[in-house]
Design a protein around this motif. Structure first.
Motif, PDB file in Angstrom:
ATOM      1  N   PHE A 162      -1.964 -10.907   7.061  1.00  0.00           N
ATOM      2  CA  PHE A 162      -2.567 -10.069   6.029  1.00  0.00           C
ATOM      3  C   PHE A 162      -2.378 -10.775   4.703  1.00  0.00           C
ATOM      4  O   PHE A 162      -1.634 -11.755   4.598  1.00  0.00           O
ATOM      5  N   TRP A 163      -3.075 -10.298   3.727  1.00  0.00           N
ATOM      6  CA  TRP A 163      -3.174 -10.967   2.431  1.00  0.00           C
ATOM      7  C   TRP A 163      -1.804 -11.248   1.810  1.00  0.00           C
ATOM      8  O   TRP A 163      -1.542 -12.333   1.323  1.00  0.00           O
ATOM      9  N   GLU A 164      -0.916 -10.272   1.850  1.00  0.00           N
ATOM     10  CA  GLU A 164       0.367 -10.428   1.164  1.00  0.00           C
ATOM     11  C   GLU A 164       1.381 -11.215   1.990  1.00  0.00           C
ATOM     12  O   GLU A 164       2.511 -11.398   1.559  1.00  0.00           O
ATOM     13  N   ARG A 165       0.955 -11.667   3.186  1.00  0.00           N
ATOM     14  CA  ARG A 165       1.926 -12.267   4.095  1.00  0.00           C
ATOM     15  C   ARG A 165       2.530 -13.527   3.504  1.00  0.00           C
ATOM     16  O   ARG A 165       3.734 -13.734   3.539  1.00  0.00           O
ATOM     17  N   LYS A 183       5.261   3.273  16.612  1.00  0.00           N
ATOM     18  CA  LYS A 183       5.165   2.447  15.419  1.00  0.00           C
ATOM     19  C   LYS A 183       6.197   1.318  15.455  1.00  0.00           C
ATOM     20  O   LYS A 183       5.902   0.180  15.103  1.00  0.00           O
ATOM     21  N   LYS A 199       6.549  -2.640   4.378  1.00  0.00           N
ATOM     22  CA  LYS A 199       6.734  -2.094   5.721  1.00  0.00           C
ATOM     23  C   LYS A 199       6.367  -3.063   6.821  1.00  0.00           C
ATOM     24  O   LYS A 199       6.975  -3.070   7.893  1.00  0.00           O
ATOM     25  N   LEU A 200       5.344  -3.897   6.562  1.00  0.00           N
ATOM     26  CA  LEU A 200       4.920  -4.807   7.622  1.00  0.00           C
ATOM     27  C   LEU A 200       5.881  -5.989   7.780  1.00  0.00           C
ATOM     28  O   LEU A 200       5.772  -6.763   8.711  1.00  0.00           O
ATOM     29  N   ARG A 211      -6.347   9.349  -1.747  1.00  0.00           N
ATOM     30  CA  ARG A 211      -5.109   8.600  -1.926  1.00  0.00           C
ATOM     31  C   ARG A 211      -4.046   8.945  -0.877  1.00  0.00           C
ATOM     32  O   ARG A 211      -3.339   8.085  -0.387  1.00  0.00           O
ATOM     33  N   ASP A 212      -3.947  10.216  -0.534  1.00  0.00           N
ATOM     34  CA  ASP A 212      -2.872  10.610   0.373  1.00  0.00           C
ATOM     35  C   ASP A 212      -3.216  10.413   1.842  1.00  0.00           C
ATOM     36  O   ASP A 212      -2.513  10.917   2.723  1.00  0.00           O
ATOM     37  N   LEU A 213      -4.276   9.665   2.108  1.00  0.00           N
ATOM     38  CA  LEU A 213      -4.555   9.323   3.510  1.00  0.00           C
ATOM     39  C   LEU A 213      -3.387   8.585   4.138  1.00  0.00           C
ATOM     40  O   LEU A 213      -3.167   8.658   5.342  1.00  0.00           O
ATOM     41  N   GLY A 214      -2.674   7.851   3.327  1.00  0.00           N
ATOM     42  CA  GLY A 214      -1.541   7.131   3.892  1.00  0.00           C
ATOM     43  C   GLY A 214      -0.649   6.607   2.806  1.00  0.00           C
ATOM     44  O   GLY A 214      -1.026   6.573   1.633  1.00  0.00           O
ATOM     45  N   PRO A 215       0.575   6.207   3.176  1.00  0.00           N
ATOM     46  CA  PRO A 215       1.499   5.636   2.196  1.00  0.00           C
ATOM     47  C   PRO A 215       1.059   4.222   1.818  1.00  0.00           C
ATOM     48  O   PRO A 215       0.194   3.637   2.463  1.00  0.00           O
ATOM     49  N   LEU A 216       1.639   3.669   0.792  1.00  0.00           N
ATOM     50  CA  LEU A 216       1.324   2.293   0.415  1.00  0.00           C
ATOM     51  C   LEU A 216       2.057   1.326   1.346  1.00  0.00           C
ATOM     52  O   LEU A 216       3.115   1.654   1.885  1.00  0.00           O
ATOM     53  N   PRO A 217       1.489   0.163   1.541  1.00  0.00           N
ATOM     54  CA  PRO A 217       2.093  -0.763   2.504  1.00  0.00           C
ATOM     55  C   PRO A 217       3.480  -1.236   2.098  1.00  0.00           C
ATOM     56  O   PRO A 217       4.374  -1.357   2.937  1.00  0.00           O
TER      57      PRO A 217
END
Lengths: 547, 269, 365
Positions: C361-364, C254, C206-207, C197-203
């Protein structure tokens, strides 16, 4: 040979066994090496150059591991920004990641570092190429048939893992070209419905590019993937030993034997020597030709790019897929389905899987449960050969698509025209290739048949008494007759009877019908030329031969 | 004074006056020389414009119109400036063989003097970028590394990392920059020939341009170093893949054929 | 019965010429075929392994000696090459560039090391192979194969053993144990998954956001100076980042990956899209430099056609028409940044992009 192994005192006959023998005895007592050696020391391997393609792959893999270990001694898998002050002047004062800076150091400050880097990268190019060619050899000769289907899958997995090991490897220097490739990968991951953004954020530790992907790719590249590959490789080799090598048909070669030369000493010398030959050739390549000159590419920045951005060749077909795809995008209920990226992303594994599952399709169609150790000549399996050729043609078309900008500049064509050609070619070229290859195979089968029945054209023209000119055909030797007629020809299967023996109507399943159809396509009268029978041969040769 | 008036009708008087007048004129000339020189230059300039106009009407007017106003075959040249002329004519792109979006580089047809005359004429049609002087484009003392960064931001997207060129839409292309002179690189950035956008002084100052020229001098000239060996065209993985397949795998297969081949048998006869 | 062994591996394309040249074979074959054909009724039957034939080295001592010397020579060359490798390593400075035709101006060290190493390795291999080919026995042997499948009695034994073992374990009878074991085994990997889970923050959003906001000046990337409208000429191309974003910032990469801007000026009458004109300043338009396909920086601007081409996958956008896609795999137009001029006469953003930049992306939505 030796008496000392049975004699704990080691030579009561007054003679001490030679040191080598004593070491071997010691090891045998603990590892049982004599048993292994008995089975394998004089193991027979057949001689053919195409059987050495896999060896090229094996040796380049070893070379890659050796050089890769050396590179890890100097490479810093870190994305910390540093200002460069090394030996390469055109980068002085430029901000870059430590990964890029340490790759510059390897190239310009470590003596021999550049050579090892280039051997490593050229080795990877050759490794993947050799695996593909080896796989094609296995495919076209039908060496994947029972009992080797599992080994075929191992080999296939090695190819796929090799591709991704290559991809993660060339992304490590964090240069502008590979960074562009990583960006492309991120875009592709984002296109995955529902979970795409999450996958991307987990992979990159947040937003692209972040500061995590180089260390993460590093452990994948040096540990995870090579570890799996090493395991698969060992399994692959064990199975090669266990199954014994296949051989081409010929006099004295049967499905129950293997004809060739013994491992010790001939293959020890030939295969061992070949390792050095492969290493030597790859070293020479690294001496004379630059590969991936990262110093000319610059450090990665997401707002910079260069034209001619391509992946290494083995990823080229996926690049072709993505370039030729029309930009389809569907927006529904506040969500976006990025078909323009997602469809190529899905076709990519499908293209690979098509060739991977082929052995199982073929064995299902033939229903053949026997072991096969004698290789097919490609012409004698026209449908398989045509399928393989079609697959290669598709691969090639996509490679062309992946390099469309370079073909455009170097052959003075429009990039748009090439893209359209590839779009059409994606569907048309494999079909055409399939048809043409099958025709060629059947033509060659006919020629074989004629050669068997009428002999070889000798090129000698004879004038008959009544003035007619004929060419003298020389009859074939028995070796050739055997080689040209030894193959098995399948007969197409029928979809089982509609009414069973009790007169009860039974339904033919879809699978059954499909199988019958495929079998007809494989072995029907349009798909193979009946090989000459003994009767035909004797009828023709019994008279005064032929005219 | 008497003496003077007495001699004023002397036959040599006119000569003396003449000499005096000449001396005064000379003095005045000396005093106002710059102004006068300017006048002389103007004359030379107008001469050049005249000559340029003649050259123009023979070699250029058929496409660009008799007054440089442009036709359907060629764009208007009003306001393109002498820098554009020096680039287009100096690299042989103009006069074009046929009208179109892409003008390939060819052996140049006009001498530098003629090119300058043409430039003078075109510059007289409307103000535009002026042909640069050597200290403007000379890469002497410029920052190569900064140039590389600027090149990757502004130029590499079309011309490739090291200026090997690249494809544009519909068969157009960005040319290779190997061996292009600093002056012509400068002028191209100044004027934006054909489909290339311009990078004028206001957004890319002279110093930036010199850095870029210095960078190209390092990576894209006949003397450029390629430490690793053959550059393979500097085209990246496609060329590398071809080399790997043809020479790498090709050589290895040749070796494999040797390894596996049967040794020649002794002839028994 | 003299039959060459050399032609049996050769594919039959080669056979005619092989036969034609191997005269002793051509003379030898027909009689044997006939005689064998008479003996065995099947003319296609396998004649068996041909007899072994000696090589020159097998019968001529001098030839064998020559081979031996060749092999030794190859090994000696390898030794010399290794000496050469060490010498090159010591002698040649790392930055020495030499001109070698046809390779160009290359590193002397790399070239010398590579060639000597290559030679040293190649000669070992060549020597070993030459040794094997000319001096070791080349007699072919046939080895039996055994079926991979176990014979029925072995299989029966294994099945019986397995059955006995399974019964003794009680796996089949004690269903509770079996079920809970499978449950435990199935659940344990969840811990491994959860650890990722901690590989990265949730999106989250941010995009959707970039550094641009109302009033941010457009800073020219070449000069690091804010741009004025009069700096941007028709036909020119300029790249800009928001003010305050410095190259040595921690999150520069980034942020620039989303905020990079390409600025061109188009004659207002040439702009076909009304919104584009509204969002421009006197024909100066600011578009995201990040391709909407998979995020390459897209900036191959053709100033005559106003097309921009992506160098990665050739998506082509028309900057004079709202940057709509006119070719290639991109799915939607490049986002445009609304710009204006502040009271000091500098170009400024009038807000963030109103849609996410870069790949879809999907949520776009």
């Amino acid at each position: 040979m030796s008496t000392s192994s049975t004699n704990p005192a080691g030579g009561t006959d007054g003679r001490k066994a030679p040191a080598g023998e004593r070491v071997a005895d010691w090891a045998d007592g603990r590892l049982g090496i004599y048993g292994l050696a008995k089975a394998n020391m004089r193991k027979i391997f057949p001689d053919h150059w195409s059987f050495m393609l896999g060896e090229i792959a094996l040796y380049s893999f070893i070379i890659i591991i050796l050089t890769g270990v050396y590179l890890t001694l100097f490479f810093h898998p870190s994305m910390n920004e540093v200002e460069y002050h090394g030996s390469y002047v055109p980068m002085h004062g430029i901000l870059m990641s430590e990964a890029y800076a340490s790759t510059l150091d390897i190239s310009f400050d470590v003596r021999g570092g550049l050579l090892i880097r280039q051997i490593h990268h050229w080795g990877a190019i050759v490794f993947l190429a050799a695996m593909l060619v080896h796989m094609m050899r296995v495919f076209f000769t039908g060496a994947f048939r029972k009992p080797r289907e599992i080994n075929w899958l191992f080999g296939f997995l090695l190819l796929v893992l090799g591709m991704f090991t290559g991809f993660t490897g060339y992304s490590l220097p964090d240069d502008l070209l590979s960074g562009t490739g990583v960006r492309f990968m991120e875009g592709a991951v984002l296109s995955v419905p529902i979970v795409g953004t999450y996958l991307s954020f987990f992979l990159f530790g947040g937003e692209f590019p972040g500061t995590d992907f180089v260390p993460r790719f590093f452990s994948i590249h040096v540990l995870l993937l090579p570890g799996i590959m090493l395991g698969l490789l060992v399994a692959h080799l064990i199975l090669v030993f266990y199954h014994k090598h296949t051989q081409f048909p010929g006099a004295g070669k049967t499905n129950k034997n293997v004809v060739g030369m013994p491992l010790m000493p001939v293959y020890m010398a030939k295969a061992g020597g070949f390792f050095f030959l492969v290493f030597g050739v790859i070293s020479a390549m690294a001496a004379i030709a630059t590969i991936n000159p990262i110093w000319a590419l610059g450090p990665y920045r997401p707002d910079q790019v260069s034209t001619g951005a391509q992946p290494d060749w083995y990823m080229g077909f996926s690049e072709g897929l993505i370039r030729i795809m029309p930009g389809w995008e569907i927006n529904l209920w506040g969500h976006t389905l990025v078909l323009g990226v997602f469809i190529p992303l899905m076709i990519f594994p499908l293209v690979l899987a098509a060739i991977a599952v082929y052995p199982f399709i073929e064995s299902w169609v033939t229903g053949d449960k026997r072991e096969h150790h004698i290789l097919d000549r490609p012409r004698n399996a026209p449908t398989r050969t045509a399928f393989g050729a079609a697959w290669i043609s598709l691969y090639w078309v996509l490679l062309i698509g992946g390099g469309n900008d370079l073909w455009a500049t170097h052959f003075h064509m429009s990039i748009n025209a090439i893209t359209w050609f590839v779009r059409v070619g994606f569907f048309a070229v494999p079909v055409l290739t399939f048809i043409v290859t099958k025709r060629i195979c059947l033509g060659l089968q006919r020629r074989d048949r004629d050669t068997v029945l009428h002999g070889r054209e000798s090129g000698i023209i004879k004038r008959l008494p009544h003035g007619e000119f004929v060419e003298v055909h020389e009859p074939l030797g028995q070796e050739q007759l055997h080689a040209l007629t030894q193959h098995h020809q399948y007969q197409p299967i029928e979809a089982g009877p509609v009414v069973d023996e009790n007169g009860v109507e039974r339904k033919r399943t879809m699978a059954e019908k499909l199988r019958a159809k495929l079998s007809q396509g494989y072995y029907g009268q349009d798909s193979q030329i009946p090989k000459p029978t003994v009767e035909e041969y004797q009828e023709i040769t019994s008279g005064h031969g032929h005219h | 004074m008497k003496k003077l008036s007495a001699r004023r009708r002397h036959p040599l008087a006119a000569l003396v006056v003449l000499l005096f007048a000449l001396a005064v004129t000379g003095g005045l000339y000396a005093a106002f020389a710059p102004a006068d020189k300017a006048q002389a230059d103007t004359t030379a300039q107008s001469l050049a414009i005249e000559e340029g106009k003649k050259l123009y009407s023979v070699g250029c007017a058929s496409c660009h119109g008799t007054g440089g106003q442009g036709t359907s075959d060629g764009p208007s040249l009003v306001g393109v400036g002498s820098a554009a002329v020096d680039f287009q004519v100096g690299t042989g792109r103009m006069p074009a063989q046929q009208p179109g979006a892409q003008m390939p580089k060819k052996p140049k047809i006009y001498t530098q003097a003629e090119t300058d005359q043409l430039g003078a004429y075109i510059a007289s049609l409307g103000a535009g970028p002026i042909k640069p002087t050597e200290d403007q484009y000379s890469p002497e003392g410029a920052n190569v590394a900064k140039g590389g960064e600027l090149f990757r931001t502004n130029c590499a997207q079309c011309h490739n990392f090291t200026g090997k060129g690249g494809a544009l839409t519909g068969g157009k292309y960005a040319p290779e920059l190997d061996g292009v002179t600093p002056k012509h690189i400068y002028e191209a950035m100044q004027t934006g020939p054909q489909n290339m956008p311009s990078f004028p002084e206001s957004v890319m100052p002279e110093k930036n341009k010199q850095d870029i020229i210095a960078y190209l001098g390092t990576v894209a000239s006949g003397e450029s170093e390629s430490p690793g060996g053959l550059e393979l065209g500097g085209l990246g993985p496609v060329a590398e893949g071809l080399f790997g397949w043809v020479f790498g795998l090709g050589a290895l297969i040749a070796v494999a054929i040797w390894v596996a081949a049967r040794t020649a048998k002794a002839k028994k006869s | 019965m003299s039959q060459t062994g050399s032609n049996k591996d050769v594919s039959e394309e080669n056979l005619p010429s092989e036969q034609a040249t191997a005269h002793e074979g051509a003379m030898g074959v027909p009689p044997r075929t006939k005689s064998l054909g008479e003996v065995a009724d099947d003319p296609f039957a396998d004649p068996g392994l041909p007899p072994h034939e000696p090589r020159v080295q097998d019968i001529d001592k001098r030839a064998a000696k020559r081979s031996e010397r060749t092999v030794a020579l190859l090994f000696t060359v390898s030794m010399l090459a290794t000496v050469g490798f060490i010498a090159s390593y010591v002698v040649l400075p790392i930055d020495k560039i030499v001109y070698v035709w046809p390779f160009g101006h290359i590193s002397a060290l790399n070239f010398a090391l590579g060639l000597t190493l290559g030679l040293a390795l190649f000669c070992i291999g060549a020597g070993a192979v030459h040794w094997a080919r000319t001096l070791m026995s080349d007699e072919e042997h046939a080895q039996e194969r055994h079926p991979i499948e176990a014979p029925p009695e072995v299989k029966a034994q294994v099945m019986a053993d397995f059955k006995q073992g399974a019964e003794e374990s009680g796996m089949g009878r004690r269903k509770l144990i079996r079920t809970t074991l499978f449950g435990a085994l199935a659940m344990v990997p969840l811990s491994g998954v959860i650890l990722l889970r901690d590989l990265g923050p949730l999106p989250e959003g941010k995009l959707r956001h970039t550094l641009w906001s109302k009033g941010k000046l457009l800073v020219n990337q070449n000069t690091n100076e804010p741009l004025r409208p009069e700096d941007v000429g028709v036909g020119s191309l300029t790249f800009a980042v928001p003010e305050g974003l410095e190259e040595d910032d921690h999150d520069f990469q980034k942020e620039v990956a989303k905020a990079a801007l390409m600025i061109v000026r188009i004659q207002p009458e040439d702009i076909k899209d009304k919104r584009e004109l509204d969002w421009s300043h006197e024909g100066i338009v600011a578009y995201s430099k990040i391709c909407t396909h998979v995020g390459c920086p897209i900036s191959l601007y053709e100033q005559q056609t106003h097309h921009v081409l992506c160098p990665c996958h050739q998506s082509t956008f028309d900057l004079s028409d709202g940057a709509r896609v006119i070719f290639g795999p991109a799915g939607h137009a490049l986002p445009q940044l609304r710009i204006g001029v502040n009271k000091d006469g500098y170009l400024e953003a009038l807000g963030d992009f109103d849609e996410p930049v870069g790949p879809s992306f999907w949520e776009r939505g």
